[in-house]
Design a protein around this motif. Structure first.
Motif, PDB file in Angstrom:
ATOM      1  N   HIS A 111      37.111  43.466  46.693  1.00 20.49           N
ATOM      2  CA  HIS A 111      37.702  43.618  45.361  1.00 20.49           C
ATOM      3  C   HIS A 111      38.768  44.715  45.448  1.00 20.49           C
ATOM      4  CE1 HIS A 111      34.543  41.084  43.609  1.00 20.49           C
ATOM      5  NE2 HIS A 111      33.700  41.758  44.365  1.00 20.49           N
ATOM      6  N   GLY A 112      39.953  44.310  45.868  1.00 20.48           N
ATOM      7  CA  GLY A 112      41.027  45.277  46.047  1.00 20.48           C
ATOM      8  C   GLY A 112      41.457  45.951  44.768  1.00 20.48           C
ATOM      9  N   ASP A 113      41.282  45.260  43.635  1.00 21.04           N
ATOM     10  CA  ASP A 113      41.677  45.852  42.361  1.00 21.04           C
ATOM     11  C   ASP A 113      40.720  46.940  41.896  1.00 21.04           C
ATOM     12  OD1 ASP A 113      39.657  43.935  42.084  1.00 21.04           O
ATOM     13  OD2 ASP A 113      40.166  43.551  39.984  1.00 21.04           O
ATOM     14  N   ALA A 114      39.544  47.070  42.553  1.00 12.07           N
ATOM     15  CA  ALA A 114      38.556  48.067  42.139  1.00 12.07           C
ATOM     16  C   ALA A 114      38.747  49.403  42.849  1.00 12.07           C
ATOM     17  CB  ALA A 114      37.141  47.557  42.394  1.00 12.07           C
ATOM     18  N   VAL A 115      39.683  49.471  43.793  1.00 19.12           N
ATOM     19  CA  VAL A 115      39.951  50.724  44.514  1.00 19.12           C
ATOM     20  C   VAL A 115      41.398  51.126  44.293  1.00 19.12           C
ATOM     21  CG1 VAL A 115      38.170  50.291  46.242  1.00 19.12           C
ATOM     22  CG2 VAL A 115      40.501  49.493  46.654  1.00 19.12           C
ATOM     23  N   ASP A 116      41.653  52.403  44.472  1.00 14.88           N
ATOM     24  CA  ASP A 116      42.984  52.960  44.234  1.00 14.88           C
ATOM     25  C   ASP A 116      43.634  53.313  45.566  1.00 14.88           C
ATOM     26  OD1 ASP A 116      45.244  54.264  43.416  1.00 14.88           O
ATOM     27  OD2 ASP A 116      44.245  55.562  41.959  1.00 14.88           O
ATOM     28  N   PRO A 117      44.628  52.532  46.017  1.00 14.31           N
ATOM     29  CA  PRO A 117      45.284  52.847  47.296  1.00 14.31           C
ATOM     30  C   PRO A 117      45.957  54.210  47.296  1.00 14.31           C
ATOM     31  CG  PRO A 117      45.834  50.623  46.550  1.00 14.31           C
ATOM     32  CD  PRO A 117      45.160  51.311  45.405  1.00 14.31           C
ATOM     33  N   GLY A 118      46.394  54.646  46.130  1.00 12.25           N
ATOM     34  CA  GLY A 118      47.050  55.931  46.044  1.00 12.25           C
ATOM     35  C   GLY A 118      46.128  57.108  46.312  1.00 12.25           C
ATOM     36  N   LEU A 119      44.815  56.882  46.202  1.00 12.67           N
ATOM     37  CA  LEU A 119      43.822  57.928  46.468  1.00 12.67           C
ATOM     38  C   LEU A 119      43.068  57.662  47.775  1.00 12.67           C
ATOM     39  CD1 LEU A 119      42.346  58.433  42.867  1.00 12.67           C
ATOM     40  CD2 LEU A 119      44.001  59.877  44.064  1.00 12.67           C
ATOM     41  N   GLY A 120      43.695  56.916  48.664  1.00  6.46           N
ATOM     42  CA  GLY A 120      43.075  56.653  49.956  1.00  6.46           C
ATOM     43  C   GLY A 120      42.013  55.581  49.927  1.00  6.46           C
ATOM     44  N   GLY A 121      41.978  54.803  48.848  1.00  3.07           N
ATOM     45  CA  GLY A 121      40.992  53.733  48.749  1.00  3.07           C
ATOM     46  C   GLY A 121      39.750  54.089  47.974  1.00  3.07           C
ATOM     47  N   LEU A 122      39.759  55.198  47.248  1.00  4.68           N
ATOM     48  CA  LEU A 122      38.611  55.572  46.430  1.00  4.68           C
ATOM     49  C   LEU A 122      38.450  54.584  45.267  1.00  4.68           C
ATOM     50  CD1 LEU A 122      38.862  59.466  46.191  1.00  4.68           C
ATOM     51  CD2 LEU A 122      37.025  58.148  47.242  1.00  4.68           C
ATOM     52  N   PRO A 123      37.209  54.350  44.831  1.00  3.74           N
ATOM     53  CA  PRO A 123      36.996  53.441  43.698  1.00  3.74           C
ATOM     54  C   PRO A 123      37.649  53.964  42.426  1.00  3.74           C
ATOM     55  CG  PRO A 123      34.949  53.812  44.894  1.00  3.74           C
ATOM     56  CD  PRO A 123      35.950  54.798  45.437  1.00  3.74           C
ATOM     57  N   ARG A 124      38.137  53.040  41.644  1.00  2.19           N
ATOM     58  CA  ARG A 124      38.714  53.408  40.347  1.00  2.19           C
ATOM     59  C   ARG A 124      37.573  53.721  39.369  1.00  2.19           C
ATOM     60  NH1 ARG A 124      44.140  51.838  40.196  1.00  2.19           N
ATOM     61  NH2 ARG A 124      44.732  50.295  41.792  1.00  2.19           N
ATOM     62  N   GLY A 125      37.718  54.759  38.589  1.00  2.00           N
ATOM     63  CA  GLY A 125      36.707  55.112  37.612  1.00  2.00           C
ATOM     64  C   GLY A 125      35.725  56.131  38.154  1.00  2.00           C
TER      65      GLY A 125
END
Length: 293
Positions: free
Chosen positions: A45-59
């Motif tokens: 689920h690529g939309d659930a992680v933030d690439p700008g933060l190194g791949g950390l989960p969103r939220g």
């Protein structure tokens, strides 16, 4: 029924049994749970992680949301709930099958050694001593690593059961030696019972209690060993989920995403603890002399 009443009367045993039953239900219902949650243990689920933060989960809390009830893994965004419930299925299946294998081997060989004695006992007893003298964890790692093309789950069952049967065999052997010299066995022998009848009808039924106790106590050990081997990278391999594997991949992220580290760790801790408490309760129920004063 007396044993069941004793188990129910103990709060710790009843709670441990409820936890174990819940974990088994969780493992059995893993496909249904993931279907309801709308995810699978291997889906990214690529939309659930933030690439700008190194791949950390969103939220917050590792990406916990209405869509992902326990959050997602960093970088790939795999659903943690799906991997936890399927990891429970893998861990319990390996542990139970390894316990069955070790109990069958240990009971059969320990029974024969304790009942017949003599050179049979010497051969089987020295074999047990030899296997017990091995640094089993090192040999497990070596054997599993030497067979990379096989099904790791099946290989883990065979290796764990092979190194576990001497512990069962030792206990059964000692009990069989005592029972073989019992008056009821001597009476059956005088009445013309064959050796097979003495083993199957007289001695073996009286070993049910000790075997049940050692089986119950073996399961948490196998769960922990499987998790440890998977943590070291020689156990269950991705994409097949395993709690130990999840903890290993969570180590680099524990400071920035503690939820991903804690969730499989808590499940592993609670499972091993519940089985240990239940094993102690079964032992005390079957042998009142072992109860702590």
């Amino acid at each position: 029924m007396t044993v069941i009443r004793k188990l129910v009367s103990q709060r710790s045993a009843a709670l441990a049994f409820a936890v174990v039953a819940g974990l088994v239900l969780l493992a059995v219902a893993a496909p249904l749970i993931t279907w309801i949650a709308g995810s699978s243990p291997t889906a990214f689920h690529g939309d659930a992680v933030d690439p700008g933060l190194g791949g950390l989960p969103r939220g917050a809390a590792g990406g916990i949301s209405a869509r992902h009830w326990l959050g997602v893994e960093p970088v790939n965004g795999r659903d943690v709930l799906a991997r936890v419930v399927y990891g429970a299925q893998v861990s319990l299946l390996i542990a139970v099958l390894a316990t069955v294998l070790s109990v069958l081997l240990g009971t059969a060989l320990g029974l024969v050694a304790g009942f017949f004695g003599g050179w049979v006992d010497t051969v089987i007893g020295r074999t047990m001593d030899l296997l017990l003298s091995f640094p089993s964890l090192i040999f497990m790692i070596a054997l599993i690593s030497a067979a990379p093309g096989t099904d790791r789950r099946l290989l883990l069952v065979v290796v764990l059961g092979f190194f576990g049967w001497p512990y069962v065999g030792r206990i059964v052997r000692g009990q069989a030696m005592v029972l073989a010299r019992g008056e009821f066995v001597a009476a059956a022998r005088v009445l013309g019972a064959s050796r097979r009848a003495l083993l199957v009808r007289e001695v073996l039924p009286n070993l049910t209690g000790p075997v049940l106790v050692v089986a119950t106590m073996s399961i948490p050990g196998y769960i922990a060993t499987e998790a440890g081997l998977s943590f070291l990278g020689v156990g269950v391999q991705a994409p097949t989920p395993s709690w130990g594997q999840m903890i290993a991949t969570a180590v680099p992220w524990y400071a920035s995403d503690p939820a991903y580290f804690l969730i499989p760790g808590v499940f592993l801790f609670v499972t091993v603890l519940a089985f240990n408490v239940l094993g102690d309760a079964v032992r005390d129920a079957l042998d009142p002399r072992s109860q702590r004063r």
